[in-house]
Design a protein around this motif. Structure first.
Motif, PDB file in Angstrom:
ATOM      1  N   TRP A  82       0.837  -1.202   0.000  1.00  0.00           N
ATOM      2  CA  TRP A  82       0.000   0.000   0.000  1.00  0.00           C
ATOM      3  C   TRP A  82       0.872   1.253   0.000  1.00  0.00           C
ATOM      4  CZ3 TRP A  82      -4.242   1.522  -1.800  1.00  0.00           C
ATOM      5  CH2 TRP A  82      -4.738   2.781  -1.468  1.00  0.00           C
ATOM      6  N   ASP A  83       2.014   1.211   0.653  1.00  0.00           N
ATOM      7  CA  ASP A  83       2.935   2.348   0.651  1.00  0.00           C
ATOM      8  C   ASP A  83       3.384   2.672  -0.770  1.00  0.00           C
ATOM      9  OD1 ASP A  83       4.634   4.337   1.999  1.00  0.00           O
ATOM     10  OD2 ASP A  83       6.280   3.059   1.313  1.00  0.00           O
ATOM     11  N   VAL A  84       3.647   1.658  -1.555  1.00  0.00           N
ATOM     12  CA  VAL A  84       4.034   1.862  -2.955  1.00  0.00           C
ATOM     13  C   VAL A  84       2.887   2.511  -3.724  1.00  0.00           C
ATOM     14  CG1 VAL A  84       4.591   0.674  -5.111  1.00  0.00           C
ATOM     15  CG2 VAL A  84       5.747   0.021  -3.010  1.00  0.00           C
ATOM     16  N   CYS A  99      -1.218   3.954 -17.252  1.00  0.00           N
ATOM     17  CA  CYS A  99      -0.436   4.436 -16.106  1.00  0.00           C
ATOM     18  C   CYS A  99       0.719   3.486 -15.816  1.00  0.00           C
ATOM     19  CB  CYS A  99      -1.320   4.555 -14.868  1.00  0.00           C
ATOM     20  SG  CYS A  99      -2.612   5.790 -15.023  1.00  0.00           S
ATOM     21  N   LYS A 100       1.869   4.054 -15.531  1.00  0.00           N
ATOM     22  CA  LYS A 100       3.058   3.244 -15.250  1.00  0.00           C
ATOM     23  C   LYS A 100       3.194   2.876 -13.779  1.00  0.00           C
ATOM     24  CE  LYS A 100       4.494   3.268 -19.446  1.00  0.00           C
ATOM     25  NZ  LYS A 100       4.088   2.157 -20.262  1.00  0.00           N
ATOM     26  N   SER A 101       2.587   3.669 -12.913  1.00  0.00           N
ATOM     27  CA  SER A 101       2.694   3.352 -11.492  1.00  0.00           C
ATOM     28  C   SER A 101       1.302   3.164 -10.899  1.00  0.00           C
ATOM     29  CB  SER A 101       3.431   4.459 -10.728  1.00  0.00           C
ATOM     30  OG  SER A 101       2.618   5.592 -10.577  1.00  0.00           O
ATOM     31  N   SER A 102       1.265   2.423  -9.827  1.00  0.00           N
ATOM     32  CA  SER A 102      -0.009   2.205  -9.150  1.00  0.00           C
ATOM     33  C   SER A 102      -0.531   3.514  -8.559  1.00  0.00           C
ATOM     34  CB  SER A 102       0.141   1.128  -8.079  1.00  0.00           C
ATOM     35  OG  SER A 102       1.215   1.430  -7.211  1.00  0.00           O
ATOM     36  N   LYS A 103       0.349   4.410  -8.177  1.00  0.00           N
ATOM     37  CA  LYS A 103      -0.079   5.709  -7.644  1.00  0.00           C
ATOM     38  C   LYS A 103      -0.809   6.521  -8.710  1.00  0.00           C
ATOM     39  CE  LYS A 103       0.982   9.781  -5.178  1.00  0.00           C
ATOM     40  NZ  LYS A 103       0.049   9.903  -4.114  1.00  0.00           N
ATOM     41  N   GLU A 104      -0.311   6.507  -9.935  1.00  0.00           N
ATOM     42  CA  GLU A 104      -0.970   7.236 -11.027  1.00  0.00           C
ATOM     43  C   GLU A 104      -2.412   6.781 -11.208  1.00  0.00           C
ATOM     44  OE1 GLU A 104       1.200   8.063 -14.879  1.00  0.00           O
ATOM     45  OE2 GLU A 104       2.423   6.462 -13.998  1.00  0.00           O
ATOM     46  N   MET A 105      -2.625   5.510 -10.976  1.00  0.00           N
ATOM     47  CA  MET A 105      -3.947   4.945 -11.198  1.00  0.00           C
ATOM     48  C   MET A 105      -4.931   5.508 -10.202  1.00  0.00           C
ATOM     49  SD  MET A 105      -2.782   1.069 -11.971  1.00  0.00           S
ATOM     50  CE  MET A 105      -4.409   0.466 -12.321  1.00  0.00           C
ATOM     51  N   GLU A 158       0.315   4.301  -2.498  1.00  0.00           N
ATOM     52  CA  GLU A 158      -0.022   5.624  -1.986  1.00  0.00           C
ATOM     53  C   GLU A 158       1.066   6.667  -2.231  1.00  0.00           C
ATOM     54  OE1 GLU A 158      -2.505   6.930   1.771  1.00  0.00           O
ATOM     55  OE2 GLU A 158      -0.567   6.104   2.347  1.00  0.00           O
ATOM     56  N   ASN A 159       2.312   6.265  -2.127  1.00  0.00           N
ATOM     57  CA  ASN A 159       3.408   7.235  -2.184  1.00  0.00           C
ATOM     58  C   ASN A 159       4.238   7.186  -3.453  1.00  0.00           C
ATOM     59  OD1 ASN A 159       2.893   8.333   0.441  1.00  0.00           O
ATOM     60  ND2 ASN A 159       3.647   6.398   1.247  1.00  0.00           N
ATOM     61  N   ASP A 160       3.996   6.208  -4.300  1.00  0.00           N
ATOM     62  CA  ASP A 160       4.704   6.118  -5.577  1.00  0.00           C
ATOM     63  C   ASP A 160       6.212   6.060  -5.379  1.00  0.00           C
ATOM     64  OD1 ASP A 160       4.726   5.937  -8.365  1.00  0.00           O
ATOM     65  OD2 ASP A 160       4.898   8.097  -8.633  1.00  0.00           O
ATOM     66  N   ASN A 161       6.651   5.472  -4.281  1.00  0.00           N
ATOM     67  CA  ASN A 161       8.086   5.451  -4.006  1.00  0.00           C
ATOM     68  C   ASN A 161       8.701   4.100  -4.363  1.00  0.00           C
ATOM     69  OD1 ASN A 161       6.924   4.066  -1.943  1.00  0.00           O
ATOM     70  ND2 ASN A 161       8.042   5.068  -0.308  1.00  0.00           N
ATOM     71  N   TYR A 162       8.834   3.900  -5.633  1.00  0.00           N
ATOM     72  CA  TYR A 162       9.537   2.729  -6.124  1.00  0.00           C
ATOM     73  C   TYR A 162      10.541   3.206  -7.155  1.00  0.00           C
ATOM     74  CZ  TYR A 162       7.181   2.912 -10.601  1.00  0.00           C
ATOM     75  OH  TYR A 162       6.750   3.304 -11.831  1.00  0.00           O
ATOM     76  N   ILE A 163      11.590   2.463  -7.312  1.00  0.00           N
ATOM     77  CA  ILE A 163      12.637   2.830  -8.267  1.00  0.00           C
ATOM     78  C   ILE A 163      12.833   1.654  -9.220  1.00  0.00           C
ATOM     79  CG2 ILE A 163      15.049   3.528  -8.530  1.00  0.00           C
ATOM     80  CD1 ILE A 163      14.870   4.394  -5.521  1.00  0.00           C
ATOM     81  N   PRO A 164      12.577   1.840 -10.509  1.00  0.00           N
ATOM     82  CA  PRO A 164      12.714   0.723 -11.456  1.00  0.00           C
ATOM     83  C   PRO A 164      14.169   0.448 -11.840  1.00  0.00           C
ATOM     84  CG  PRO A 164      11.952   2.668 -12.599  1.00  0.00           C
ATOM     85  CD  PRO A 164      12.033   3.029 -11.140  1.00  0.00           C
ATOM     86  N   THR A 165      14.986   0.098 -10.866  1.00  0.00           N
ATOM     87  CA  THR A 165      16.384  -0.268 -11.095  1.00  0.00           C
ATOM     88  C   THR A 165      16.667  -1.532 -10.304  1.00  0.00           C
ATOM     89  OG1 THR A 165      17.195   0.965  -9.187  1.00  0.00           O
ATOM     90  CG2 THR A 165      17.037   2.178 -11.262  1.00  0.00           C
ATOM     91  N   ASN A 166      17.861  -2.073 -10.471  1.00  0.00           N
ATOM     92  CA  ASN A 166      18.225  -3.263  -9.699  1.00  0.00           C
ATOM     93  C   ASN A 166      18.185  -2.984  -8.203  1.00  0.00           C
ATOM     94  OD1 ASN A 166      18.536  -4.972 -11.839  1.00  0.00           O
ATOM     95  ND2 ASN A 166      20.728  -4.604 -12.044  1.00  0.00           N
ATOM     96  N   LYS A 167      18.616  -1.794  -7.810  1.00  0.00           N
ATOM     97  CA  LYS A 167      18.629  -1.441  -6.390  1.00  0.00           C
ATOM     98  C   LYS A 167      17.216  -1.392  -5.811  1.00  0.00           C
ATOM     99  CE  LYS A 167      20.616   1.887  -3.210  1.00  0.00           C
ATOM    100  NZ  LYS A 167      21.380   3.123  -3.070  1.00  0.00           N
ATOM    101  N   GLY A 168      16.274  -0.891  -6.582  1.00  0.00           N
ATOM    102  CA  GLY A 168      14.896  -0.786  -6.116  1.00  0.00           C
ATOM    103  C   GLY A 168      14.008  -1.889  -6.664  1.00  0.00           C
ATOM    104  N   ARG A 169      14.607  -3.019  -6.988  1.00  0.00           N
ATOM    105  CA  ARG A 169      13.879  -4.107  -7.632  1.00  0.00           C
ATOM    106  C   ARG A 169      12.677  -4.595  -6.817  1.00  0.00           C
ATOM    107  NH1 ARG A 169      13.999  -9.759  -8.346  1.00  0.00           N
ATOM    108  NH2 ARG A 169      13.635 -10.324 -10.507  1.00  0.00           N
TER     109      ARG A 169
END
Length: 92
Positions: free
Chosen positions: A43-45, A86-92, A47-58
Motif C-alpha cells: 500500500w505504501d508503494v 499508467c506506469k505506477s499504481s499511484k498514477e492509477m 499511496e506514495n509512488d516510491n519505487y525505483i525501477p532499477t536493480n537497487k529498487g527491484r
C-alpha cells in the motif's frame, strides 16, 4: 461458485475486490486491506509512488507491478480504460 485464489509468499487469498464505479471509499478501504495482506509495503508503494525501477529498487518495483496488476484486475472495463496506460499504481 468457485473462487479464484491468489497465492503470494505462501498465503492464499481471494482476488481483489471489484470496483464497479460506485462507493469508491468503501472499495479503497477493501483494497488497502487486500494490499496489506499481500505485502506490508504494497500500500505504501501505491499511496506514495516510491519505487525505483532499477536493480537497487527491484523489490519496490516488483511491488508496484503487483499492485498495478491487482488494481487492473479489480476494475470493470469502463474504469480500466481510464488508467490502463499508467506506469505506477499511484498514477492509477
Amino acid at each position: 461458485m468457485v473462487l479464484k485464489v491468489i497465492e503470494i509468499e505462501g498465503h492464499a487469498m481471494k482476488k481483489p475486490p471489484m470496483f464497479k464505479g460506485q462507493n469508491y471509499d468503501y472499495w479503497k478501504q477493501r483494497m488497502m486491506t487486500f494490499f496489506d495482506a499481500c505485502h506490508i509495503d504494497m500500500w505504501d508503494v501505491v499511496e506514495n509512488d516510491n519505487y525505483i525501477p532499477t536493480n537497487k529498487g527491484r523489490a519496490r518495483y516488483l511491488l508496484n507491478s503487483k499492485a498495478r496488476n491487482f488494481l487492473m484486475c479489480a476494475l470493470m472495463e469502463s474504469e480500466y480504460e481510464k488508467v490502463h496506460s499508467c506506469k505506477s499504481s499511484k498514477e492509477m
